[in-house]
Design an enzyme around this catalytic site. Sequence first.
Site: not given
Ligand code: GLY
Length: 377
Positions: A134, A156, A198, A250, A254, A265, A278
């Site tokens: 966990r 993430k 990015e 998010e 975000r 994607h 990517h």
């Molecule tokens: N790569 C986008 C984020 O980390 O929210």
Amino acid sequence: MTNLSVAPRLSMPDRTFETLQIALPASSYPVHIGAGLLGDAFVWKSALPAGSVLVISDDNVAPLYLESLLRALDGREAGSLVLPAGEAHKTFESWRAILDRLVEIGALRDATLVALGGGVVGDLAGFAAASYMRGIRLIQAPTTLLAQVDASVGGKTAINHAAGKNLIGAFHQPAAVIIDTATLATLEEREFRAGMAEVVKYGAIGDAALFVWLEDHVEAIKQQKADVLRQMIARCVSDKARVVTEDEKEHGVRALLNFGHTFAHALETQTGYVRYLHGEAVAIGMMAAARLSEDLGLCPSGCAERLGGLLQSFGLDLRWPGDVAAEATVEAMALDKKALASGQRLILLEDIGKASIHQGIGRRDIVRAIQSTGRKL
Ligand code: GLY
């Protein structure tokens, strides 16, 4: 603007680096940025408490840096697991291999996973750290530009599913991020280019000053001038930190970081995760999103061209591929995890340096924007 510095640089006799602190409600962690940090015992000692250590890497990165990292752990017992490189390996099997190894070494809840590599390694090791017992400690040691400016910061973690990129994952913040900018010297040019997508994204969505700075520093960046890269990476991390601090999970702002990503994607999924890096897919996706923004009259005409000009100056190809149909892409976009039951959510530009979240954009408009991304560049 000539200086992008965002944090004081720490100078000690044989090391210079800067540290940004990511302060979240439930955790706070440092991001160290500097050349040579992977082999810096001082930095690793400060990042690693007691407990077993397992370093996850891939077969591109491990031959270059694993040994010096293990040496920098300074006598600490540490295992390692080297996985095959590439987005096509961000799978259940690789995730399971990490968990199996943790069980095999008898790792307990005080264990630390170190992700040494690009975004794929970071996402995989991150998801394993999130799920083993966990949740165990994770240290991100990103070695690609893309992972340094984006994937390693913000928590993430994910693996892919045949039906969609990053479909299975969790939020799991690292305990520290150690960015060794010297690793960029061994990065393939293609990987560096992909990372620049990015970087440009941060300028486009919320940092007009960064965008202008990038326009002014194309040559220095392409020549990988150390100080310019350090400034650039620190600025991106600082931009990301601001957004993640405001909205860790998010629920709102975000999502702006996903500019171009829903298109990207879908493109990656439809091309089996093997054709594009990517960042390459993100560059094409940002172009489609910018065209859509212009078509809808959300941003002044010329925004898409300016964005495209900067991306192309770093060598990024922005054409939507002829064999990926726009209609099928819109179907794939509907399955993206960023979609909500209430409809497709897209990030669109209001200007260079300003983006916003939109819902309910018509399918025909999206198809048209994709088709024109194929034609115009
Ligand atoms: N790569 C986008 C984020 O980390 O929210």
